[in-house]
Design a protein around this motif. Sequence first.
Motif, PDB file in Angstrom:
ATOM      1  N   ASP A 109       1.096  -0.720   0.343  1.00  0.00           N
ATOM      2  CA  ASP A 109       0.188   0.035  -0.019  1.00  0.00           C
ATOM      3  C   ASP A 109       0.990   1.074   0.017  1.00  0.00           C
ATOM      4  N   ASP A 149       2.215   1.388  -3.058  1.00  0.00           N
ATOM      5  CA  ASP A 149       1.149   2.429  -4.025  1.00  0.00           C
ATOM      6  C   ASP A 149       1.295   3.811  -4.037  1.00  0.00           C
ATOM      7  N   ARG A 150       1.539   4.568  -2.681  1.00  0.00           N
ATOM      8  CA  ARG A 150       0.838   5.390  -2.861  1.00  0.00           C
ATOM      9  C   ARG A 150       1.669   6.556  -2.952  1.00  0.00           C
ATOM     10  N   ASP A 207      -6.946  -8.564  -4.510  1.00  0.00           N
ATOM     11  CA  ASP A 207      -5.751  -8.728  -3.247  1.00  0.00           C
ATOM     12  C   ASP A 207      -5.004  -9.001  -3.454  1.00  0.00           C
ATOM     13  N   ARG A 230      -0.920  -5.537  -7.151  1.00  0.00           N
ATOM     14  CA  ARG A 230      -1.393  -4.787  -7.798  1.00  0.00           C
ATOM     15  C   ARG A 230      -1.034  -4.034  -9.002  1.00  0.00           C
TER      16      ARG A 230
END
Length: 72
Positions: A28, A31-32, A49, A52
Amino acid sequence: MPGQDEGDGPAVLRSDALDETFGDEAVDEADRARVSIGAGRPDFQPGADRWRVLLDPDGRPFCLSPRPAATP
């Protein structure tokens, strides 16, 4: 174009496409961080899930995936 075969047909991912592996929580964060510097995040995520898919600024896909759990 790195990561894709060129030609008249649809693009096909080659084995030299970028894939990055992180700990579960770090996916996560990664990703950000990548979206903040210009990566795109397609609506359709084939890995749900499990991994990504992001797009570099030129539209080439790359994957962020969690590192497999260590086996005893």
